[in-house]
Design an enzyme around this catalytic site. Structure first.
Site, mmCIF file in Angstrom:
data_model
loop_
_atom_site.group_PDB
_atom_site.id
_atom_site.type_symbol
_atom_site.label_atom_id
_atom_site.label_comp_id
_atom_site.label_asym_id
_atom_site.label_seq_id
_atom_site.Cartn_x
_atom_site.Cartn_y
_atom_site.Cartn_z
ATOM 1 N N LYS A 117 0.831 -1.215 0.000
ATOM 2 C CA LYS A 117 0.000 0.000 0.000
ATOM 3 C C LYS A 117 0.860 1.257 0.000
ATOM 4 O O LYS A 117 0.431 2.300 -0.493
ATOM 5 C CB LYS A 117 -0.943 0.007 1.210
ATOM 6 C CG LYS A 117 -1.944 -1.131 1.176
ATOM 7 C CD LYS A 117 -3.384 -0.661 1.155
ATOM 8 C CE LYS A 117 -4.239 -1.771 0.593
ATOM 9 N NZ LYS A 117 -5.636 -1.688 0.891
ATOM 10 N N LYS A 199 -3.333 -9.961 -6.791
ATOM 11 C CA LYS A 199 -4.606 -10.212 -6.097
ATOM 12 C C LYS A 199 -5.713 -9.306 -6.656
ATOM 13 O O LYS A 199 -5.456 -8.139 -6.959
ATOM 14 C CB LYS A 199 -4.385 -9.902 -4.606
ATOM 15 C CG LYS A 199 -5.581 -10.125 -3.706
ATOM 16 C CD LYS A 199 -5.300 -9.629 -2.286
ATOM 17 C CE LYS A 199 -5.797 -8.210 -2.095
ATOM 18 N NZ LYS A 199 -6.647 -7.966 -0.938
ATOM 19 N N LYS A 202 -10.469 -4.608 -4.274
ATOM 20 C CA LYS A 202 -11.631 -3.759 -4.535
ATOM 21 C C LYS A 202 -11.246 -2.331 -4.858
ATOM 22 O O LYS A 202 -12.010 -1.604 -5.461
ATOM 23 C CB LYS A 202 -12.631 -3.836 -3.375
ATOM 24 C CG LYS A 202 -12.210 -3.181 -2.079
ATOM 25 C CD LYS A 202 -13.416 -3.053 -1.149
ATOM 26 C CE LYS A 202 -13.332 -3.994 0.029
ATOM 27 N NZ LYS A 202 -12.347 -3.580 1.048
HETATM 28 P P1 ATP Z 1 -8.531 -2.947 -0.563
HETATM 29 O O1 ATP Z 1 -8.412 -3.093 -2.046
HETATM 30 O O2 ATP Z 1 -9.235 -1.697 -0.139
HETATM 31 O O3 ATP Z 1 -7.246 -3.175 0.155
HETATM 32 P P2 ATP Z 1 -9.510 -5.632 -0.333
HETATM 33 O O4 ATP Z 1 -10.281 -5.927 -1.569
HETATM 34 O O5 ATP Z 1 -8.150 -6.208 -0.232
HETATM 35 O O6 ATP Z 1 -9.498 -4.085 -0.079
HETATM 36 P P3 ATP Z 1 -10.413 -6.031 2.431
HETATM 37 O O7 ATP Z 1 -11.519 -5.224 2.973
HETATM 38 O O8 ATP Z 1 -9.065 -5.605 2.830
HETATM 39 O O9 ATP Z 1 -10.461 -6.095 0.828
HETATM 40 O O10 ATP Z 1 -10.646 -7.558 2.751
HETATM 41 C C1 ATP Z 1 -11.806 -8.135 3.275
HETATM 42 C C2 ATP Z 1 -11.661 -9.633 3.264
HETATM 43 O O11 ATP Z 1 -11.643 -10.118 1.922
HETATM 44 C C3 ATP Z 1 -10.371 -10.153 3.912
HETATM 45 O O12 ATP Z 1 -10.641 -11.318 4.654
HETATM 46 C C4 ATP Z 1 -9.494 -10.465 2.740
HETATM 47 O O13 ATP Z 1 -8.533 -11.465 3.027
HETATM 48 C C5 ATP Z 1 -10.501 -10.953 1.729
HETATM 49 N N1 ATP Z 1 -10.021 -10.744 0.362
HETATM 50 C C6 ATP Z 1 -9.719 -9.567 -0.210
HETATM 51 N N2 ATP Z 1 -9.338 -9.737 -1.481
HETATM 52 C C7 ATP Z 1 -9.372 -11.067 -1.722
HETATM 53 C C8 ATP Z 1 -9.071 -11.877 -2.860
HETATM 54 N N3 ATP Z 1 -8.646 -11.342 -3.991
HETATM 55 N N4 ATP Z 1 -9.234 -13.214 -2.759
HETATM 56 C C9 ATP Z 1 -9.682 -13.759 -1.606
HETATM 57 N N5 ATP Z 1 -9.972 -13.052 -0.505
HETATM 58 C C10 ATP Z 1 -9.824 -11.728 -0.540
#
Ligand code: ATP
Ligand code: LTN
Length: 334
Positions: A117, A199, A202
């Site tokens: 990040k 990965k 969002k």
């Molecule tokens: P950001 O992009 O804002 O960092 P994020 O998409 O990584 O957000 P989080 O809110 O940080 O999402 O994660 C919420 C949950 O979703 C966590 O348990 C995280 O491990 C899971 N998660 C996020 N992205 C993935 C992915 N690509 N595959 C599987 N699990 C995920």
């Protein structure tokens, strides 16, 4: 069984963007596997974590309601599960401060999410981004959590949480339950559709990289059609086929089929047929969730009542741990 203490489950999702199928398969979908008859379940909308990256205030507020509605649309009953918003329970930030003083600079410097990040937000490497994992540890440890369902990317944060809990327990005697991560074999890591070695996230600015839980059927099918794959034509899992392997994972999450079955199903067919099947399967899985989501989101008064009631339940549980911690470290109380 009746006299045995229920185990506690805790997890959180940031209202930092529209949720993706990564969030869904990696985390959200798994929350409803814990029956409230057997577990005390807390699912938090972690708005305080979200501001480690700059957020538009109106959007953050709107998304907080949206994530709460999605929790319910995915089958979490707000009377049986504690669904609430992190900033409504001040004990999270209060415990985080104490735990900051039991977490080492070196430990936080090694966190891959921080490094990641920092690169993505080079103009805003703030202290909150650095201490993010300590607030997460506070979320979890406040509720004497046994199990934390998360995606694979959060494993390192969970290990740090366990280290902090053990460190504190060693100095002050048993205070925190040491939590276990629950990371499922399939779906714990969904990759980007545009860059399948990364990965799916969002907050990815490339809309074609992500499929969102709330995307309509046509959008879902179009995004899968455009997913980056290799120049081969055979549907098969392989290290040098990250795009197709990722689509196979997603298809497997929805259908429950194993790799062999999927390979057989698409033998002799091209990537086009496979991508369409993945898109249709995902759209069909999400359709009823989208329907329920709309209903929940339209009733703001109800959502606010849920937020209020549940944050009171969470605060009651949190206070017990926080008082114990304050006493142990030597704070006075009057
Ligand atoms: P950001 O992009 O804002 O960092 P994020 O998409 O990584 O957000 P989080 O809110 O940080 O999402 O994660 C919420 C949950 O979703 C966590 O348990 C995280 O491990 C899971 N998660 C996020 N992205 C993935 C992915 N690509 N595959 C599987 N699990 C995920
Ligand atoms: N850091 C998590 C979100 C999160 C979380 C938690 C997950 C904040 N607090 C407690 C599980 C338990 C993420 O997914 N980025």
């Amino acid at each position: 069984m009746e006299n045995e203490k229920k185990k506690n489950v805790f997890s959180g999702i940031q209202p930092s963007g529209n949720l993706t199928v990564g969030n869904y398969f990696g985390a959200l979908r798994n929350f409803s596997r814990y029956s409230p008859d057997e577990y005390t379940c807390l699912y938090c909308v972690v708005d305080q974590h979200a501001i480690t990256v700059r957020q538009d205030p109106a959007e953050l507020r709107r998304r907080t309601y949206e994530v709460l509605s999605l929790y319910m649309a995915c089958g979490l009953d707000p009377e049986q599960n504690i669904l609430y918003v992190q900033s409504h329970v001040p004990a999270h930030a209060q415990l985080a401060w104490v735990l900051d003083c039991y977490t080492m600079f070196g430990e936080l410097s090694r966190m891959t999410q921080f490094k990641d990040k920092s690169q993505k937000n080079a103009d805003n490497i703030n202290a909150g981004l650095f201490t993010y994992p300590v607030l997460m540890a506070a979320d979890i440890l406040l509720y004497q959590t046994d199990l934390v369902p998360i995606g694979d990317d959060q494993k390192q944060h969970l290990e740090l949480t366990r280290d902090i809990a053990n460190r504190f327990n060693t100095v002050y005697g048993p205070t925190f339950t040491v939590p276990e991560p629950v990371i499922r074999r399939t779906g714990a890591r969904i990759q980007s559709l545009a860059e399948p070695e990364k990965k799916m996230s969002k907050s990815d600015p490339n809309e074609n990289a992500v499929v969102r839980i709330l995307d309509d059927k046509d959008t879902i099918i179009r995004k899968f059609k455009r997913a980056v794959t290799d120049s081969d034509t055979v549907v098969r899992r392989a290290d040098d086929k990250p795009g197709i392997s990722n689509l196979m994972t997603i298809y497997s999450c929805v259908t429950g089929k194993g790799d062999g079955e999927i390979e057989a199903e698409f033998a002799g067919k091209g990537y086009g047929d496979f991508k369409l099947a993945v898109g249709e399967a995902v759209a069909a899985e999400l359709a009823p969730i989208q329907e329920r989501y709309k209903q929940y989101l339209s009733d703001k008064a109800y959502l606010e009542m849920i937020m209020k009631q549940n944050s009171e339940k969470a605060a009651y549980l949190a206070r017990k741990t926080l008082s114990k911690v304050y006493r142990k470290v030597g704070f006075t109380s009057v």
